[in-house]
Scaffold this motif. Structure first.
Motif, mmCIF file in Angstrom:
data_model
loop_
_atom_site.group_PDB
_atom_site.id
_atom_site.type_symbol
_atom_site.label_atom_id
_atom_site.label_comp_id
_atom_site.label_asym_id
_atom_site.label_seq_id
_atom_site.Cartn_x
_atom_site.Cartn_y
_atom_site.Cartn_z
ATOM 1 N N GLU A 194 0.829 -1.211 0.000
ATOM 2 C CA GLU A 194 0.000 0.000 0.000
ATOM 3 C C GLU A 194 0.859 1.254 0.000
ATOM 4 O OE1 GLU A 194 -3.986 -1.590 2.357
ATOM 5 O OE2 GLU A 194 -2.200 -0.985 3.491
ATOM 6 N N ARG A 195 1.931 1.238 0.765
ATOM 7 C CA ARG A 195 2.829 2.409 0.772
ATOM 8 C C ARG A 195 3.454 2.617 -0.592
ATOM 9 N NH1 ARG A 195 4.106 0.418 6.007
ATOM 10 N NH2 ARG A 195 5.920 -0.713 5.213
ATOM 11 N N LYS A 196 3.835 1.530 -1.256
ATOM 12 C CA LYS A 196 4.447 1.638 -2.589
ATOM 13 C C LYS A 196 3.453 2.192 -3.604
ATOM 14 C CE LYS A 196 6.993 -1.026 -6.062
ATOM 15 N NZ LYS A 196 7.568 -2.354 -6.413
ATOM 16 N N VAL A 197 2.219 1.687 -3.583
ATOM 17 C CA VAL A 197 1.196 2.169 -4.508
ATOM 18 C C VAL A 197 0.884 3.639 -4.228
ATOM 19 C CG1 VAL A 197 -1.216 1.943 -5.225
ATOM 20 C CG2 VAL A 197 0.179 -0.096 -4.893
ATOM 21 N N ALA A 198 0.791 3.995 -2.940
ATOM 22 C CA ALA A 198 0.514 5.384 -2.577
ATOM 23 C C ALA A 198 1.625 6.306 -3.068
ATOM 24 C CB ALA A 198 0.361 5.507 -1.060
ATOM 25 N N LEU A 261 -3.770 7.471 -12.035
ATOM 26 C CA LEU A 261 -2.991 7.281 -10.810
ATOM 27 C C LEU A 261 -3.393 8.283 -9.739
ATOM 28 C CD1 LEU A 261 0.528 6.513 -12.326
ATOM 29 C CD2 LEU A 261 -0.944 4.942 -11.066
ATOM 30 N N PHE A 262 -3.731 9.518 -10.148
ATOM 31 C CA PHE A 262 -4.199 10.509 -9.172
ATOM 32 C C PHE A 262 -5.500 10.030 -8.523
ATOM 33 C CE2 PHE A 262 -6.686 14.255 -7.947
ATOM 34 C CZ PHE A 262 -5.777 14.898 -7.113
ATOM 35 N N GLY A 263 -6.371 9.405 -9.339
ATOM 36 C CA GLY A 263 -7.594 8.841 -8.787
ATOM 37 C C GLY A 263 -7.302 7.765 -7.753
ATOM 38 N N ILE A 264 -6.343 6.889 -8.060
ATOM 39 C CA ILE A 264 -5.953 5.837 -7.106
ATOM 40 C C ILE A 264 -5.386 6.465 -5.839
ATOM 41 C CG2 ILE A 264 -4.332 3.928 -6.723
ATOM 42 C CD1 ILE A 264 -4.590 3.332 -9.750
ATOM 43 N N TYR A 265 -4.544 7.486 -6.017
ATOM 44 C CA TYR A 265 -3.955 8.204 -4.876
ATOM 45 C C TYR A 265 -5.047 8.786 -3.974
ATOM 46 C CZ TYR A 265 -2.161 12.461 -2.613
ATOM 47 O OH TYR A 265 -1.898 13.476 -1.730
ATOM 48 N N GLN A 266 -6.079 9.419 -4.584
ATOM 49 C CA GLN A 266 -7.156 10.022 -3.803
ATOM 50 C C GLN A 266 -7.931 8.974 -3.010
ATOM 51 O OE1 GLN A 266 -6.662 14.000 -4.057
ATOM 52 N NE2 GLN A 266 -8.484 13.109 -3.179
ATOM 53 N N ILE A 267 -8.137 7.807 -3.615
ATOM 54 C CA ILE A 267 -8.861 6.742 -2.924
ATOM 55 C C ILE A 267 -8.049 6.238 -1.722
ATOM 56 C CG2 ILE A 267 -9.690 4.364 -3.145
ATOM 57 C CD1 ILE A 267 -10.443 5.105 -6.075
ATOM 58 N N ILE A 268 -6.745 6.039 -1.930
ATOM 59 C CA ILE A 268 -5.886 5.598 -0.821
ATOM 60 C C ILE A 268 -5.812 6.688 0.247
ATOM 61 C CG2 ILE A 268 -3.561 4.856 -0.162
ATOM 62 C CD1 ILE A 268 -3.217 3.801 -3.009
ATOM 63 N N LEU A 269 -5.753 7.957 -0.200
ATOM 64 C CA LEU A 269 -5.699 9.077 0.739
ATOM 65 C C LEU A 269 -6.952 9.110 1.609
ATOM 66 C CD1 LEU A 269 -3.955 11.585 1.490
ATOM 67 C CD2 LEU A 269 -5.371 12.896 -0.100
ATOM 68 N N GLY A 270 -8.105 8.833 0.975
ATOM 69 C CA GLY A 270 -9.338 8.808 1.741
ATOM 70 C C GLY A 270 -9.314 7.765 2.844
ATOM 71 N N ARG A 271 -8.607 6.673 2.587
ATOM 72 C CA ARG A 271 -8.538 5.599 3.590
ATOM 73 C C ARG A 271 -7.498 5.874 4.666
ATOM 74 N NH1 ARG A 271 -8.022 2.921 7.221
ATOM 75 N NH2 ARG A 271 -8.091 0.641 7.460
ATOM 76 N N TYR A 272 -6.357 6.422 4.306
ATOM 77 C CA TYR A 272 -5.232 6.463 5.246
ATOM 78 C C TYR A 272 -4.742 7.868 5.603
ATOM 79 C CZ TYR A 272 -4.699 1.436 4.568
ATOM 80 O OH TYR A 272 -4.908 0.079 4.535
ATOM 81 N N GLN A 273 -5.444 8.913 5.171
ATOM 82 C CA GLN A 273 -4.951 10.263 5.464
ATOM 83 C C GLN A 273 -5.059 10.578 6.949
ATOM 84 O OE1 GLN A 273 -7.107 13.412 3.545
ATOM 85 N NE2 GLN A 273 -5.644 14.988 4.121
#
Length: 282
Positions: A194-198, A261-273
């Motif tokens: 997850e950190r790598k994808v983020a 990729l920005f979309g993926i980043y936003q989804i991960i950000l929503g989970r782990y911000q």
């Protein structure tokens, strides 16, 4: 930029209720869906015959035509309301401690502008889902420029808005390039994958979005210079402009992948911000 005291941090934590923070997470994921769709449509435009680039409004229209599209639009519309609330909080209350220097003011003004733009997008998603109208979004910039042009010193206001958007875009670009965005994540709750994808999605995604936002800001400056609101363009116009450049198809593919990729980043950000202002919690 000064470091807030523990008392200040606790005050700010009390000011933003837990439901607002959860709504903000939901909104971040909703933005991720929209930007991912913009990226997919831009990629199809780059590689397919007769394809057209589109902005946020066009992305919502495409979602509406999919199976269960109305349900997705309701989710996006409600989720974006949370994102709007969170942007207003970031602009007014400064929970991320951007500060009051020039850089901080530009970022906080960017949050405020973002909230206004996404309010129009949320309204458009809800109108589409409820069959009460069409999605806006792609003409927002022209409408905004036209209204500003009617005001005293309107040309200067439009030019200033363009400068702010360029500044915000460049900030996003360099935040992506320098990977400063990783500070927003609660990495202790993330596994290595997850950190790598983020890291990858945030780096490429923020650089792509920063580039396109800078182009949008340039269009506003063109509007101020020409006194013609039609010169103002949003994401769709910026992507079209990229496509018309030498090697435009190649550039559009790169930017479209960046938006996905920005979309993926936003989804991960929503989970782990981090949304608890330095305190561990929900």
């Amino acid at each position: 930029m000064s470091t807030p005291s523990k008392a200040q941090a606790k005050d700010k934590m009390r000011e933003a209720k837990p439901w607002v923070r959860r709504f903000g997470r939901f909104g971040s994921m909703s933005k991720g869906i929209v930007y991912g769709m913009i990226g997919v449509l831009a990629a199809l435009a780059a590689v397919g015959p007769g394809g057209e680039t589109t902005g946020t409004g066009g992305a919502l229209q495409s979602i509406a035509e999919m199976p269960f599209g109305e349900v997705v639009l309701w989710v996006i519309g409600i989720g974006l309301i949370g994102s709007i609330l969170w942007d207003f909080i970031k602009a007014l209350k400064d929970p991320e401690n951007e500060g009051k220097d020039t850089k901080g003011i530009i970022k906080r003004t960017g949050f405020f502008i973002s909230a206004i733009i996404y309010a129009n997008l949320a309204f458009g998603a809800i109108k589409l889902a409820s069959h009460t109208g069409k999605a806006g979004g792609d003409n927002t910039e022209k409408i905004l420029s036209g209204k500003l042009m009617e005001q005293p010193y309107g040309v200067w206001l439009i030019g200033l808005l363009g400068v702010i958007i360029i500044g915000y875009g460049l900030t996003e670009f360099f935040n992506g390039a320098k990977e400063k965005f990783m500070r927003k994540f609660n990495t202790t709750d993330m596994n290595a994958a997850e950190r790598k994808v983020a890291r990858i999605s945030g780096k490429v995604g923020l650089m792509a979005r920063g580039l396109v936002l800078s182009m949008v800001g340039f269009f506003f400056i063109q509007t101020a210079y020409s006194h013609n609101p039609e010169q103002s363009e949003g994401l769709g116009g910026a992507l079209s402009e990229l496509a018309n450049q030498p090697y435009g198809q190649f550039l559009l593919i790169i930017v479209s992948l960046g938006f996905i990729l920005f979309g993926i980043y936003q989804i991960i950000l929503g989970r782990y911000q981090y949304m608890n202002f330095g305190h561990k919690g929900k």
